[in-house]
Design an enzyme around this catalytic site. Structure first.
Site, PDB file in Angstrom:
ATOM      1  N   GLY A 191     -45.913 -48.525 -22.189  1.00 10.18           N
ATOM      2  CA  GLY A 191     -45.141 -47.280 -22.122  1.00 10.18           C
ATOM      3  C   GLY A 191     -45.477 -46.301 -23.221  1.00 10.18           C
ATOM      4  O   GLY A 191     -45.451 -46.657 -24.394  1.00 10.18           O
ATOM      5  N   SER A 192     -45.769 -45.052 -22.870  1.00  2.12           N
ATOM      6  CA  SER A 192     -46.230 -44.131 -23.901  1.00  2.12           C
ATOM      7  C   SER A 192     -46.481 -42.747 -23.310  1.00  2.12           C
ATOM      8  O   SER A 192     -45.992 -42.412 -22.244  1.00  2.12           O
ATOM      9  CB  SER A 192     -47.509 -44.686 -24.537  1.00  2.12           C
ATOM     10  OG  SER A 192     -48.354 -45.208 -23.536  1.00  2.12           O
ATOM     11  N   ARG A 193     -47.314 -41.962 -24.018  1.00  2.00           N
ATOM     12  CA  ARG A 193     -47.555 -40.572 -23.630  1.00  2.00           C
ATOM     13  C   ARG A 193     -48.927 -40.133 -24.138  1.00  2.00           C
ATOM     14  O   ARG A 193     -49.414 -40.625 -25.166  1.00  2.00           O
ATOM     15  CB  ARG A 193     -46.447 -39.707 -24.242  1.00  2.00           C
ATOM     16  CG  ARG A 193     -46.663 -38.225 -24.238  1.00  2.00           C
ATOM     17  CD  ARG A 193     -45.417 -37.532 -24.745  1.00  2.00           C
ATOM     18  NE  ARG A 193     -45.641 -36.128 -25.072  1.00  2.00           N
ATOM     19  CZ  ARG A 193     -44.672 -35.259 -25.324  1.00  2.00           C
ATOM     20  NH1 ARG A 193     -43.408 -35.646 -25.291  1.00  2.00           N
ATOM     21  NH2 ARG A 193     -44.958 -34.002 -25.608  1.00  2.00           N
TER      22      ARG A 193
END
Length: 234
Positions: A191-193
């Site tokens: 999970g991240s960006r």
């Protein structure tokens, strides 16, 4: 006949990135222990192992090739399209640049791909917090790894940002490496960006809420020939 069936299975089952193999083995071992304790817990462990394997899937992508196109560096949902000052460690100046941010949840492919072709001129890791990557302040406060790629139309910054669950950013390239558009350059675990800082004058071609596919979805045009687009949700 058997070869045809084998080929079909290989096409249907996504390739798993090597970075995920130790994690899948750990999940599988835990599932085995849970089976010894109580069978229903073991099946929960099997489900978690399957999820872990899918998290590290690394499918092939078909990247469009044309002058000045910028493709998404991540699978996910566009969470911001605006002008923003790039992180200082990128060395891209203090003036706001067009930015496209893509948020990845724990079910998205997490292998990151180069938005443009060119030379990696800078890599800068910055320690930080683990806020929800969907928040705008995550670009400034969270742990991140930034790259600058110098291409025919100027320098583009791409920043891998850790999130609430992500605790490891992996970068496969080094300063001085040449990369082609859509080539794998890194991975973020769980999970991240990814933020894209485009050269001044770039035309963004995606809207907030739109899903992107790393290495395939065109997010901007650097030639100055594309017309801006408007978007609506339905």
């Amino acid at each position: 006949m058997i070869d045809d069936v084998t080929a079909s299975i290989r096409k249907a089952v996504p390739r798993i990135h090597r970075e995920g193999r130790p994690f899948i083995a750990i999940f599988a071992a835990i599932a085995f222990v849970l089976f010894l304790i109580w069978q229903p817990l073991g099946w929960i462990g099997v489900g978690a192992t399957i999820w872990c394997a899918l998290f590290f899937r690394d499918p092939d992508r078909v990247t469009p090739e044309a002058d000045g196109l910028v493709v998404s560096g991540a699978d996910g949902v566009v969470c911001d399209v605006s002008a923003a000052v790039p992180p200082p460690e990128l060395g891209l100046g203090a003036a706001p640049l067009p930015r496209v941010a893509v948020f990845m949840n724990v079910f998205d492919v997490h292998v990151n791909r180069a938005p443009i072709g060119g030379t990696v001129t800078r890599i800068a890791y910055t320690a930080g917090k683990f806020l929800n990557a969907d928040l705008d302040k995550a670009s400034v406060d969270n742990e991140r790894n930034g790259l600058v790629i110098e291409g025919p139309y100027g320098s583009l910054g791409v920043v891998q940002i850790a999130g609430l669950v992500a605790r490891r950013i992996v970068c496969f390239v080094r300063e001085g490496d040449a990369t082609g558009p859509g080539e794998r350059f890194g991975l973020i675990r769980f999970g991240s960006r990814v933020d894209h800082y485009l050269p001044a004058g770039a035309t963004t071609l995606v809207g907030v809420g739109q899903r992107t596919v790393a290495g395939e979805t065109v997010i901007a045009d650097l030639t100055g020939e594309a017309s801006p687009r408007s978007f609506r949700s339905s």
